[in-house]
Write a protein that holds these residues in place. Structure first.
Motif, mmCIF file in Angstrom:
data_model
loop_
_atom_site.group_PDB
_atom_site.id
_atom_site.type_symbol
_atom_site.label_atom_id
_atom_site.label_comp_id
_atom_site.label_asym_id
_atom_site.label_seq_id
_atom_site.Cartn_x
_atom_site.Cartn_y
_atom_site.Cartn_z
ATOM 1 N N LEU A 77 83.940 -63.841 -30.063
ATOM 2 C CA LEU A 77 83.522 -63.682 -31.799
ATOM 3 C C LEU A 77 82.016 -63.629 -32.020
ATOM 4 O O LEU A 77 81.177 -64.191 -31.137
ATOM 5 N N GLY A 99 72.511 -61.533 -27.231
ATOM 6 C CA GLY A 99 73.620 -61.744 -27.038
ATOM 7 C C GLY A 99 74.456 -60.379 -26.127
ATOM 8 O O GLY A 99 75.191 -60.784 -25.189
ATOM 9 N N ARG A 102 74.350 -61.079 -22.514
ATOM 10 C CA ARG A 102 75.401 -62.033 -22.115
ATOM 11 C C ARG A 102 76.623 -61.548 -21.993
ATOM 12 O O ARG A 102 77.574 -62.427 -21.565
ATOM 13 N N VAL A 103 77.044 -60.374 -22.335
ATOM 14 C CA VAL A 103 78.383 -59.683 -22.312
ATOM 15 C C VAL A 103 78.403 -58.839 -21.178
ATOM 16 O O VAL A 103 77.598 -57.853 -20.851
ATOM 17 N N ARG A 144 73.180 -58.274 -34.131
ATOM 18 C CA ARG A 144 73.086 -59.213 -33.167
ATOM 19 C C ARG A 144 74.507 -59.461 -32.675
ATOM 20 O O ARG A 144 74.961 -59.664 -31.685
ATOM 21 N N ALA A 145 75.326 -60.161 -33.973
ATOM 22 C CA ALA A 145 76.422 -60.356 -33.516
ATOM 23 C C ALA A 145 77.359 -59.294 -33.184
ATOM 24 O O ALA A 145 78.259 -59.699 -32.310
ATOM 25 N N THR A 148 77.755 -58.469 -29.268
ATOM 26 C CA THR A 148 78.436 -59.180 -28.358
ATOM 27 C C THR A 148 79.798 -58.660 -28.246
ATOM 28 O O THR A 148 80.699 -59.014 -27.673
ATOM 29 N N SER A 149 80.103 -57.347 -29.070
ATOM 30 C CA SER A 149 81.318 -56.586 -28.879
ATOM 31 C C SER A 149 82.441 -57.687 -29.219
ATOM 32 O O SER A 149 83.398 -57.757 -28.754
ATOM 33 N N PRO A 150 82.145 -58.111 -30.596
ATOM 34 C CA PRO A 150 83.255 -59.401 -30.705
ATOM 35 C C PRO A 150 84.606 -58.662 -31.175
ATOM 36 O O PRO A 150 84.755 -57.716 -31.458
ATOM 37 N N ALA B 129 72.825 -69.553 -30.610
ATOM 38 C CA ALA B 129 72.990 -69.024 -29.089
ATOM 39 C C ALA B 129 74.376 -69.209 -28.734
ATOM 40 O O ALA B 129 74.794 -68.434 -27.821
ATOM 41 N N THR B 131 77.329 -68.797 -30.323
ATOM 42 C CA THR B 131 78.013 -67.690 -30.846
ATOM 43 C C THR B 131 77.552 -66.249 -30.158
ATOM 44 O O THR B 131 78.095 -65.610 -30.059
ATOM 45 N N LEU B 132 76.317 -66.467 -29.509
ATOM 46 C CA LEU B 132 75.790 -65.390 -28.612
ATOM 47 C C LEU B 132 76.085 -65.396 -27.110
ATOM 48 O O LEU B 132 75.692 -64.839 -26.258
ATOM 49 N N ARG B 133 77.288 -66.107 -26.940
ATOM 50 C CA ARG B 133 77.798 -66.284 -25.643
ATOM 51 C C ARG B 133 76.837 -67.010 -24.468
ATOM 52 O O ARG B 133 76.970 -67.012 -23.557
ATOM 53 N N ALA B 134 75.821 -67.670 -25.106
ATOM 54 C CA ALA B 134 75.008 -68.592 -24.022
ATOM 55 C C ALA B 134 75.573 -69.926 -23.718
ATOM 56 O O ALA B 134 75.995 -70.529 -24.530
ATOM 57 N N ASP B 138 71.949 -72.353 -20.591
ATOM 58 C CA ASP B 138 71.260 -71.256 -20.765
ATOM 59 C C ASP B 138 70.532 -71.566 -22.351
ATOM 60 O O ASP B 138 69.500 -70.915 -22.396
#
Lengths: 356, 232
Positions: A77, A99, A102-103, A144-145, A148-150, B129, B131-134, B138
């Motif tokens: 998400l 983000g 991290r994907v 930015r959100a 992350t390809s939510p 962070a 919610t940004l997959r960290a 990390d």
């Protein structure tokens, strides 16, 4: 395809009890007063709030139930916070890439350049976050959100900390997201104008409970809900620009209710638009009106007649082409014209506003 | 030129002081970062206890601290006996003992700025962070630590300067052994006792200037943006 919630949470002075299944497409507005629990629901969906008795399922995947709790960083998400939330130690590019990096590459559906273009950030990439205006910061936060390809985008009153100009700057970007990226969005708001403009569905929250859930057309006009009784109550219709008439300075919009005339717009023919008709701008006639200055006249059938806040007024819901239209007229007219459910009549619309 | 200004003993003592300060700061950063993080984020009632213990060396007379460490680390203390069981020399009257004493003595100077800095970072930046997959580690290293940068600078420099000037703990625990545990501040004391005021002057002015420069570093690091805003 849906987001299924079952949340029960109590604190000393607050009880949250939400059971709801939301479609995982389009924009669903979580609408309610401040203190109704909107943000808490959103935080539960994101896993930022760990409520013991909660179940969250997204498209059949369990994010939380009695035994499992998927931590936030493993939920696909995106989250846009109410106030600006850019990392102060990174510039705009660094924030956007945080983000994205991290994907896993295989899961990326939205590229860096694409997100930058969507939110119009090309010239800002090297700026520090404290050099940006409020509207620019929120655009960066949204991009930015997105990066992350939510599979689900959660937005907590993303415009509430902004001035009117910044809101106007961001709203079209949100509409593009909805129309072009087909990412479902849960949008927390207490601004009915904002909700009317962008939402497809509304979940109405009152004192920690979902009072009602449904399509925006239904929710805005249901006489048993407070939305229809607001001062600015009205109905909305989605349509496309059908034709321009420069001679009279009009554009025509084709909707389910029929063709509506609005002030001439620069929008190309075929562009989807949403128009709004305020309940107080609708008058009713039993015969097809002739010799009238009103341009937009829609034939329909009365669905129901209800009391309004003002005892002199009545709220009439009319089915026009399968969509509800709300009219606010005097009680006297209701009696004199014998307006009752099932009656066929003509709605004269004094003003149609394009929502942009 | 340096060799003509300082005596060889002075130079050795200065070197020991620098080495002691550097090692102490490095170990303190390792130890205090998790402790300060815990103090800044916990809701446990133990936090008050932790804060009081971490601040104790600020008010304790160094001789008291040194005395108890001497008992503890000496051949008949628990620490000394543990070292004996491990087949090692006791830490009293050794450089290792000085490091332990300095760490205790300077700990508040690292913990307090770090705790304040972590507190200022707050939870929002870390939630973003997440919610940004960290993942948690990390998030800590890529968000909390960089945002608390000033806390790290302040803590390191203050602890370094404080260790340079340490006297009581070293004297109690280290015993003034030239070349091993004799630090600059102790040599100054020795010079004065021997009425060698110019010798004392040389080392004193060195420490004075060094400490002043270190403080300049701290204050210039904290100057540009006094408040450390985690998210802007």
């Amino acid at each position: 395809m849906s987001l299924a919630l079952d949340i029960a949470w109590s604190r000393a002075d607050f009880l949250l009890q939400v059971e709801c299944e939301m479609p995982s497409r389009g924009i669903t507005a979580l609408f309610g007063r401040s203190g109704s629990g909107k943000t808490t629901v959103l935080r539960c969906i994101a896993g930022l709030e760990r409520v013991a008795r909660a179940s969250v399922r997204f498209n059949g995947e369990v994010w939380q139930d009695q035994r499992r709790f998927l931590p936030t960083h493993r939920r696909p998400l995106g989250y846009v916070f109410q106030e600006s939330s850019l990392f102060a130690h990174l510039n705009v590019r660094g924030n956007l890439e945080y983000g994205l990096r991290r994907v896993p590459a295989a899961q990326r559906r939205i590229g860096f350049d694409q997100a930058v273009r969507y939110m119009g950030l090309e010239s800002l990439l090297k700026h520090r976050s404290d050099q940006l205006s409020g509207g620019q910061r929120q655009r960066v936060a949204i991009a930015r959100a997105l990066l992350t390809s939510p599979q689900l985008l959660l937005m907590d009153e993303p415009l509430s900390s902004l001035d009117l100009a910044s809101r106007r700057e961001i709203l079209p970007h949100l509409e593009r997201l909805r129309d072009e990226l087909s990412i479902p969005i849960i949008y927390v708001s207490h601004e009915i104008g904002e909700v009317m403009r962008i939402a497809d569905h509304i979940a109405l929250l009152e004192a920690g409970r979902v009072r009602a859930f449904g399509s925006i057309h239904e929710m805005l006009t249901r006489p048993d809900l407070p939305l229809a009784h607001l001062e600015e109550a009205g109905s909305i219709f989605d349509g496309v620009i059908a034709e321009h008439d420069p001679r009279y300075h009009l554009s025509y919009v084709d909707t389910a209710a029929g063709r509506l005339a609005i002030s001439l717009r620069a929008a190309p023919v075929g562009q989807p638009v949403r128009v709004r008709i305020d309940a107080r701008d609708v008058s009713l006639a039993l015969e097809p009106p002739e010799h009238t200055s009103i341009t937009n006249i829609l034939p329909g059938r009365v669905m129901d007649v209800t009391d309004d806040r003002d005892p002199a007024q009545r709220l009439v819901r009319i089915d026009v082409g399968g969509r509800p239209l709300l009219a606010r007229i005097t009680q006297r007219s209701v009696v004199q014209l014998a307006i009752a459910p099932g009656l066929a009549l003509y709605a004269q619309v004094k003003s149609v506003a394009l929502m942009d | 030129m340096i060799a003509s200004f300082y005596s060889p003993d002075d130079l050795v003592a200065l070197w020991i002081s620098l080495k002691l300060a550097a090692v102490t700061v490095a170990l303190l950063l390792l130890l205090c970062t998790p402790l300060a993080w815990w103090l800044a984020t916990t809701r446990s009632r133990l936090r008050v206890l932790g804060e009081a213990m971490a601040a104790l060396p600020l008010v304790l007379p160094p001789t008291v601290l040194g005395f108890y460490l001497l008992l503890f680390l000496g051949p008949y203390g628990w620490g000394g006996r543990l070292m004996h069981h491990l087949g090692l020399q006791p830490l009293s009257f050794s450089f290792g003992g000085l490091v332990i004493g300095s760490m205790l003595y300077s700990m508040p100077f690292v913990i307090q700025p770090l705790q304040a800095a972590f507190h200022a970072v707050g939870t929002r930046a870390l939630e973003v962070a997440a919610t940004l997959r960290a993942r948690p580690w990390d998030r800590f290293f890529t968000v909390a630590v960089p945002l608390a940068r000033r806390g790290f600078i302040t803590g390191s420099v203050l602890a370094f300067a404080h260790t340079l000037g340490e006297f009581g703990v070293v004297l109690m625990l280290g015993g003034n052994i030239p070349g091993r545990t004799q630090t600059a501040s102790i040599v100054i004391f020795n010079h004065v006792e021997a009425l060698d005021y110019s010798g004392a002057q040389r080392l004193s002015i060195t420490l004075l200037v060094a400490c002043f420069i270190l403080l300049l570093i701290v204050y210039s690091a904290n100057r540009s943006r006094a408040e450390v805003a985690a998210v802007a």
